[in-house]
Write a protein that holds these residues in place. Structure first.
Motif, short mmCIF file in Angstrom:
data_model
loop_
_atom_site.label_atom_id
_atom_site.label_comp_id
_atom_site.label_asym_id
_atom_site.label_seq_id
_atom_site.Cartn_x
_atom_site.Cartn_y
_atom_site.Cartn_z
N LEU A 55 4.15 2.77 -3.92
CA LEU A 55 4.86 3.89 -3.29
C LEU A 55 4.46 5.21 -3.95
O LEU A 55 4.16 6.20 -3.28
CB LEU A 55 6.38 3.70 -3.40
N LYS A 56 4.43 5.20 -5.28
CA LYS A 56 4.09 6.43 -6.01
C LYS A 56 2.66 6.88 -5.71
O LYS A 56 2.36 8.07 -5.67
CB LYS A 56 4.27 6.22 -7.52
N SER A 57 1.77 5.91 -5.48
CA SER A 57 0.36 6.27 -5.23
C SER A 57 0.20 7.04 -3.92
O SER A 57 -0.80 7.72 -3.71
CB SER A 57 -0.51 5.01 -5.23
N PHE A 58 1.19 6.94 -3.03
CA PHE A 58 1.17 7.71 -1.78
C PHE A 58 1.98 9.00 -1.87
O PHE A 58 2.24 9.65 -0.87
CB PHE A 58 1.67 6.84 -0.62
N GLY A 59 2.41 9.34 -3.08
CA GLY A 59 3.14 10.59 -3.26
C GLY A 59 4.62 10.51 -2.94
O GLY A 59 5.28 11.52 -2.75
N ILE A 60 5.14 9.28 -2.88
CA ILE A 60 6.58 9.11 -2.65
C ILE A 60 7.27 9.19 -4.01
O ILE A 60 6.82 8.58 -4.99
CB ILE A 60 6.86 7.75 -1.97
N SER A 61 8.34 9.97 -4.09
CA SER A 61 9.05 10.16 -5.35
C SER A 61 10.05 9.01 -5.54
O SER A 61 10.95 8.83 -4.72
CB SER A 61 9.78 11.51 -5.31
N VAL A 62 9.86 8.22 -6.59
CA VAL A 62 10.72 7.05 -6.83
C VAL A 62 11.48 7.23 -8.14
O VAL A 62 10.86 7.41 -9.20
CB VAL A 62 9.90 5.74 -6.88
N ILE A 63 12.80 7.21 -8.06
CA ILE A 63 13.63 7.25 -9.26
C ILE A 63 14.01 5.80 -9.57
O ILE A 63 14.72 5.16 -8.79
CB ILE A 63 14.90 8.10 -9.03
N ILE A 283 1.00 2.52 7.81
CA ILE A 283 1.86 1.49 7.24
C ILE A 283 1.50 1.29 5.76
O ILE A 283 0.33 1.29 5.39
CB ILE A 283 1.67 0.15 7.99
N ILE A 284 2.54 1.13 4.93
CA ILE A 284 2.34 0.70 3.53
C ILE A 284 3.01 -0.66 3.40
O ILE A 284 4.19 -0.80 3.74
CB ILE A 284 2.99 1.68 2.53
N SER A 285 2.27 -1.66 2.89
CA SER A 285 2.89 -2.97 2.68
C SER A 285 2.60 -3.48 1.28
O SER A 285 1.60 -3.12 0.67
CB SER A 285 2.41 -3.98 3.72
N SER A 286 3.53 -4.30 0.78
CA SER A 286 3.40 -4.83 -0.58
C SER A 286 4.02 -6.23 -0.60
O SER A 286 4.98 -6.48 0.12
CB SER A 286 4.14 -3.90 -1.54
N SER A 287 3.47 -7.12 -1.41
CA SER A 287 3.98 -8.49 -1.45
C SER A 287 5.34 -8.55 -2.15
O SER A 287 5.49 -8.09 -3.28
CB SER A 287 3.00 -9.41 -2.17
#
Length: 311
Positions: A55-63, A283-287
């Motif tokens: 998520l962070k690699s796409f510039g999404i801010s994660v707290i 789309i972003i997907s993750s296992s």
């Protein structure tokens, strides 16, 4: 009102496992026989960390906040069920069906958000309903079309209609009520959370229409979606079992929109469905295989969207 946010709150698990208290009406949970509890937790942590990094690699801010070992909270990885954050600075706290999930509510998480520069003006607390066995599990039960002032809710043991209406009055949403079902051992049973069979994005909705058995209710839901110019992308009950309904649209760098889902959800989609979604956003997907199997929740459940204003 904005429909999507760039900021997500996530809770890193420290004692993740299948929660026996939620399994009574979450039919997506499974026991992984050949894995010890410590291994289940370790795998869940690995999936969680890889997901956050992606998520962070796409510039999404994660707290990211870590769970604590003060209480036994195996489902702490799903914070969107106990809290929601709103653009007017209001936080809502929700009544939870499973008693051990009530310990997930933590005041220090609100402090963390304030320390991150967000403004909390007001807390609306519905948790006293637990004393009467009345539940409404946050944005698991409520799908908010914030931009159009509508709230969609599939009624279930975890989503009470009267409390849903009260929420809509408090937050000024038009309620869209229905019941969604899944087949368990040949019997139709209510799906425990709306966000398992439906995802609401800015210009489209992914929804399992086959889960809404009542034709009138189905038409009613579709009418509301089309009224707001949302393309309706239908998924099957089989795809719901792969968590293809449990998706969330968020903003990344430069306000680019993305639809986030698990790898299992992505793998269950047909090429045509992928094309339909990608017309609107990548789309972003993750296992999340371990988290899905033991927790019975997926990508969307792990993200609590932060819409609070900046202080």
């Amino acid at each position: 009102m904005q429909q999507t946010t760039n900021t997500i709150l996530m809770v890193r698990p420290i004692n993740f496992r299948m929660n026996e208290q939620t399994a009574v009406n979450n039919y997506y949970q499974k026991v992984i026989d050949d894995l010890l509890p410590a291994s289940v937790n370790k795998k869940a942590q690995e999936e969680f960390d890889a997901y956050v990094d992606k998520l962070k690699s796409f510039g999404i801010s994660v707290i990211v906040v870590s769970d604590t070992d003060e209480y036994d909270t195996p489902d702490s990885i799903f914070p969107n069920n106990w809290i929601s954050f709103h653009q007017n600075g209001t936080v809502a706290l929700y009544p939870m069906f499973a008693e051990n999930r009530r310990y997930e509510r933590r005041e220090d998480i609100l402090n963390t958000l304030e320390e991150s520069g967000f403004l909390i003006e007001n807390v609306v607390d519905y948790t006293s309903a637990e004393a009467e066995d009345i539940f409404l599990e946050g944005t698991g039960s409520l799908l908010l079309d914030r931009a159009n002032g509508k709230a969609y809710c599939a009624l279930s043991p975890r989503a009470d209609e009267d409390l849903f209406i009260e929420f809509c009055e408090d937050f000024e949403y038009t309620p869209v009520v229905f019941t969604a079902y899944q087949t368990i051992n040949g019997t139709r049973k209510a799906i425990y959370h709306t966000n398992v069979m439906m995802c609401l994005a800015e210009t489209f909705a992914v929804i399992c229409l086959d889960a809404i058995d009542d034709k009138k209710e189905r038409k009613h839901v579709v009418k509301h979606l089309k009224e707001n110019n949302k393309e309706v992308i239908a998924i099957t009950e089989g795809q719901v079992n792969c968590f293809a309904g449990n998706m969330l649209q968020v903003k990344g760098a430069n306000d680019q929109l993305y639809l986030i889902m698990s790898q299992a959800a992505y793998n269950s989609l047909t090429p045509n469905q992928v094309k339909q979604i990608e017309k609107h956003c990548p789309i972003i997907s993750s296992s999340l295989d371990t988290i899905e199997a033991c927790g019975g929740g997926s990508a969307r459940c792990m993200m609590a969207e932060v819409f609070l204003p900046r202080a």
